[in-house]
Write a protein that holds these residues in place. Structure first.
Motif, PDB file in Angstrom:
ATOM      1  N   VAL A 184       0.838  -1.200   0.000  1.00 61.61           N
ATOM      2  CA  VAL A 184       0.000   0.000   0.000  1.00 61.61           C
ATOM      3  C   VAL A 184       0.873   1.250   0.000  1.00 61.61           C
ATOM      4  CG1 VAL A 184      -1.624   1.336   1.403  1.00 61.61           C
ATOM      5  CG2 VAL A 184      -1.988  -1.108   1.045  1.00 61.61           C
ATOM      6  N   TYR A 185       1.957   1.226   0.771  1.00 66.75           N
ATOM      7  CA  TYR A 185       2.886   2.366   0.787  1.00 66.75           C
ATOM      8  C   TYR A 185       3.496   2.611  -0.581  1.00 66.75           C
ATOM      9  CZ  TYR A 185       7.292   4.829   1.380  1.00 66.75           C
ATOM     10  OH  TYR A 185       8.334   5.687   1.227  1.00 66.75           O
ATOM     11  N   ILE A 186       3.928   1.553  -1.240  1.00 64.38           N
ATOM     12  CA  ILE A 186       4.546   1.708  -2.560  1.00 64.38           C
ATOM     13  C   ILE A 186       3.545   2.277  -3.561  1.00 64.38           C
ATOM     14  CG2 ILE A 186       5.534   0.427  -4.508  1.00 64.38           C
ATOM     15  CD1 ILE A 186       6.821  -1.431  -2.398  1.00 64.38           C
TER      16      ILE A 186
ATOM     17  N   ILE B 248       3.382   8.034   4.314  1.00 64.87           N
ATOM     18  CA  ILE B 248       4.312   7.724   5.388  1.00 64.87           C
ATOM     19  C   ILE B 248       3.633   6.920   6.503  1.00 64.87           C
ATOM     20  CG2 ILE B 248       3.961   9.866   6.652  1.00 64.87           C
ATOM     21  CD1 ILE B 248       7.309   8.114   6.142  1.00 64.87           C
ATOM     22  N   TYR B 249       2.325   7.129   6.673  1.00 71.45           N
ATOM     23  CA  TYR B 249       1.603   6.384   7.705  1.00 71.45           C
ATOM     24  C   TYR B 249       1.502   4.908   7.360  1.00 71.45           C
ATOM     25  CZ  TYR B 249       0.456  11.041   9.310  1.00 71.45           C
ATOM     26  OH  TYR B 249       0.551  12.322   9.754  1.00 71.45           O
TER      27      TYR B 249
ATOM     28  N   GLU C  13       4.774   3.453   8.300  1.00 73.56           N
ATOM     29  CA  GLU C  13       4.879   3.281   9.750  1.00 73.56           C
ATOM     30  C   GLU C  13       4.091   2.057  10.226  1.00 73.56           C
ATOM     31  OE1 GLU C  13       3.586   6.967  11.388  1.00 73.56           O
ATOM     32  OE2 GLU C  13       5.449   8.008  10.892  1.00 73.56           O
ATOM     33  N   ILE C  14       2.916   1.860   9.671  1.00 73.61           N
ATOM     34  CA  ILE C  14       2.105   0.694  10.041  1.00 73.61           C
ATOM     35  C   ILE C  14       2.826  -0.591   9.650  1.00 73.61           C
ATOM     36  CG2 ILE C  14      -0.039  -0.525   9.510  1.00 73.61           C
ATOM     37  CD1 ILE C  14      -1.372   2.245   9.344  1.00 73.61           C
ATOM     38  N   ALA C  15       3.445  -0.603   8.467  1.00 79.36           N
ATOM     39  CA  ALA C  15       4.202  -1.781   8.036  1.00 79.36           C
ATOM     40  C   ALA C  15       5.351  -2.061   9.006  1.00 79.36           C
ATOM     41  CB  ALA C  15       4.737  -1.588   6.624  1.00 79.36           C
ATOM     42  N   GLY C  16       6.029  -1.026   9.431  1.00 81.80           N
ATOM     43  CA  GLY C  16       7.127  -1.199  10.386  1.00 81.80           C
ATOM     44  C   GLY C  16       6.658  -1.744  11.713  1.00 81.80           C
ATOM     45  N   VAL C  17       5.515  -1.275  12.179  1.00 84.83           N
ATOM     46  CA  VAL C  17       4.963  -1.777  13.450  1.00 84.83           C
ATOM     47  C   VAL C  17       4.618  -3.252  13.326  1.00 84.83           C
ATOM     48  CG1 VAL C  17       2.963  -1.618  14.987  1.00 84.83           C
ATOM     49  CG2 VAL C  17       4.143   0.458  14.265  1.00 84.83           C
ATOM     50  N   PHE C  18       4.012  -3.639  12.198  1.00 87.54           N
ATOM     51  CA  PHE C  18       3.684  -5.050  11.996  1.00 87.54           C
ATOM     52  C   PHE C  18       4.948  -5.912  11.943  1.00 87.54           C
ATOM     53  CE2 PHE C  18      -0.598  -3.820  10.244  1.00 87.54           C
ATOM     54  CZ  PHE C  18      -1.322  -4.474  11.226  1.00 87.54           C
ATOM     55  N   PHE C  19       5.984  -5.452  11.268  1.00 84.42           N
ATOM     56  CA  PHE C  19       7.225  -6.233  11.180  1.00 84.42           C
ATOM     57  C   PHE C  19       7.904  -6.363  12.541  1.00 84.42           C
ATOM     58  CE2 PHE C  19       7.431  -5.009   6.504  1.00 84.42           C
ATOM     59  CZ  PHE C  19       6.985  -6.249   6.089  1.00 84.42           C
ATOM     60  N   MET C  20       7.914  -5.280  13.325  1.00 82.54           N
ATOM     61  CA  MET C  20       8.514  -5.359  14.656  1.00 82.54           C
ATOM     62  C   MET C  20       7.708  -6.260  15.575  1.00 82.54           C
ATOM     63  SD  MET C  20      10.029  -1.578  15.441  1.00 82.54           S
ATOM     64  CE  MET C  20       8.606  -0.654  14.924  1.00 82.54           C
ATOM     65  N   GLY C  21       6.382  -6.172  15.473  1.00 80.78           N
ATOM     66  CA  GLY C  21       5.536  -7.055  16.273  1.00 80.78           C
ATOM     67  C   GLY C  21       5.739  -8.513  15.902  1.00 80.78           C
ATOM     68  N   ALA C  22       5.896  -8.787  14.611  1.00 79.68           N
ATOM     69  CA  ALA C  22       6.140 -10.161  14.165  1.00 79.68           C
ATOM     70  C   ALA C  22       7.475 -10.675  14.691  1.00 79.68           C
ATOM     71  CB  ALA C  22       6.107 -10.239  12.648  1.00 79.68           C
ATOM     72  N   ALA C  23       8.474  -9.820  14.715  1.00 78.43           N
ATOM     73  CA  ALA C  23       9.777 -10.246  15.233  1.00 78.43           C
ATOM     74  C   ALA C  23       9.676 -10.626  16.709  1.00 78.43           C
ATOM     75  CB  ALA C  23      10.799  -9.123  15.042  1.00 78.43           C
TER      76      ALA C  23
END
Length: 81
Positions: free
Chosen positions: A23-25, A36-37, A40-50
């Motif tokens: 969606v960001y792309i 940018i939001y 940020e949401i993608a980053g939160v999901f990736f960190m949560g998955a880690a």
């Protein structure tokens, strides 16, 4: 194996992170101001998955020989007997 180790939530978080990244792309290529939001949401999901991928290792318990048992449900059954 994924169900036993309780990693399904982590896999879903990775999938949602990839969707948010796509969606960001799409938003960047069409010059949307709120792109940018989505990043940020993608980053939160990736960190949560880690964190969710590491959860079984944090909850693993050592047995008498010092070996780690990742199947916590199986270990709890043997401890209660």
């Amino acid at each position: 194996m994924i169900k036993v180790m309780k990693l399904q939530k982590a896999v879903w978080a990775i999938i949602l992170g990839v969707i948010a990244l796509v969606v960001y792309i799409i938003m960047v290529t069409s010059d949307q101001p709120g792109s940018i939001y989505a990043l940020e949401i993608a980053g939160v999901f990736f960190m949560g998955a880690a964190i969710l991928f590491l959860y079984p290792l944090w909850t693993a318990k050592e047995d008498v020989r010092g070996e780690v048992e990742l199947d916590v449900e199986k270990q709890e059954e043997t401890e209660t007997k």
